[in-house]
Write a protein that holds these residues in place. Sequence first.
Motif, PDB file in Angstrom:
ATOM      1  N   THR A   2      11.087  15.611  -7.979  1.00  0.00           N
ATOM      2  CA  THR A   2      10.477  14.376  -7.504  1.00  0.00           C
ATOM      3  C   THR A   2      11.389  13.179  -7.751  1.00  0.00           C
ATOM      4  O   THR A   2      11.949  13.029  -8.836  1.00  0.00           O
ATOM      5  CB  THR A   2       9.135  14.141  -8.205  1.00  0.00           C
ATOM      6  N   THR A   3      11.539  12.329  -6.724  1.00  0.00           N
ATOM      7  CA  THR A   3      12.314  11.102  -6.879  1.00  0.00           C
ATOM      8  C   THR A   3      11.485  10.067  -7.626  1.00  0.00           C
ATOM      9  O   THR A   3      10.303   9.880  -7.340  1.00  0.00           O
ATOM     10  CB  THR A   3      12.724  10.549  -5.510  1.00  0.00           C
ATOM     11  N   ILE A   4      12.110   9.406  -8.570  1.00  0.00           N
ATOM     12  CA  ILE A   4      11.412   8.414  -9.389  1.00  0.00           C
ATOM     13  C   ILE A   4      12.174   7.087  -9.334  1.00  0.00           C
ATOM     14  O   ILE A   4      13.329   7.031  -8.926  1.00  0.00           O
ATOM     15  CB  ILE A   4      11.247   8.888 -10.850  1.00  0.00           C
ATOM     16  N   GLU A   5      11.501   6.036  -9.725  1.00  0.00           N
ATOM     17  CA  GLU A   5      12.110   4.706  -9.767  1.00  0.00           C
ATOM     18  C   GLU A   5      12.186   4.270 -11.221  1.00  0.00           C
ATOM     19  O   GLU A   5      11.186   3.821 -11.794  1.00  0.00           O
ATOM     20  CB  GLU A   5      11.291   3.718  -8.949  1.00  0.00           C
ATOM     21  N   PRO A   6      13.349   4.402 -11.855  1.00  0.00           N
ATOM     22  CA  PRO A   6      13.441   4.043 -13.271  1.00  0.00           C
ATOM     23  C   PRO A   6      13.440   2.533 -13.466  1.00  0.00           C
ATOM     24  O   PRO A   6      13.742   1.762 -12.549  1.00  0.00           O
ATOM     25  CB  PRO A   6      14.781   4.643 -13.685  1.00  0.00           C
TER      26      PRO A   6
END
Length: 359
Positions: A2-6
């Motif tokens: 899953t792509t996440i936004e840190p």
Amino acid sequence: MTTIEPTITPLVVPVSLDDDDAADFRAYGELNRRICDEQVGLPDLAPDAAQMLPDWQDDTDSLDLGFVARLDDEIVGMITVSFAQEAEAHAAELDLLVPEAHWGRGVEDALLARAEAEARARGRSLLQLWSLHRPKEADRMLVPRTGWGRIPATPLSDLAEANGFVLEQVERNSEFDLRSDPAPLRTALDDALAVAGADYRVIEWNMPTPPELRDGFAGVLARLSTDAPSGDMDFPEEAWDAERVVRRETRLLGAGQAVSVVAVEHVSTGELVAYNELLIAADRTGVTHQFGTLVSKDHRGHRLGTIVKCANLLRWRELMPDSTVVSTFNAEENRPMLNINEAIGFVPVSYAGGWQRAL
């Protein structure tokens, strides 16, 4: 995955590693070593936080900035951006540090975008970064624009290519066993001294450089930015004087490191025309790193490279008997220096790719 936004925040540069705000910088040192271990199995390629802190605290010659990516409270990656301070410097040099456990989730993309924004804001027109590679064959091998050397594709090189970076140069990382028989070093040194003859003489010292040698040392250090092979990587010509030598050595020695220098003087002019540096951290049992090595263009062909390398390795065995290995990087197209390394016993252990992208 899953792509996440840190969450990305600036890396705090503390006054001391014991300060309350030093946790992220200590983590930076640990992450740097972890990445080198994961990518090539050589954690000691990376300096620790104590070694890096003096450089980060002094931005006279190079400005270093860092950014920390977090998911909740966990650090999932960092990127550093270095800006040479010469007026004609065009590039921002990046070091992307995302461990395997978090790669492919968008952390690397977010950090790269943050670093690019910083480079643009500071008026830089080029991005540069280096990738590490194991000495092995792979399904996809990459060849730099120099045509010298080849490296196996990695997730970082794939990311660089996907973002428009061009592989400009390959460097070889070699190691020398300090426990090996010193006789070949002595033979090579004696032979090289005979070729060089009376026109040249060897000078040795431990940093800090004696005041009477600083101007001459500044002159040969300046040549490293112009005479060393760099393909089409855009590096500015560096301006050196005695004051810059002192600044550099204050940074190098500030963390308890030790440096041995062997140089060659051209007798008739008094000019230093070749040098080699060996450096070790405060832990004198650790890996020794070869820093600068150069023979000025006008004085090549006299075995001066062999002289400075062999003389310093022999000297180092006496100065640091508990260090077992010397690590060095050389451009693959720098055959004269690699020929010396191979002849005296250096063996390749990893490779680095130099990448560049115009903004």
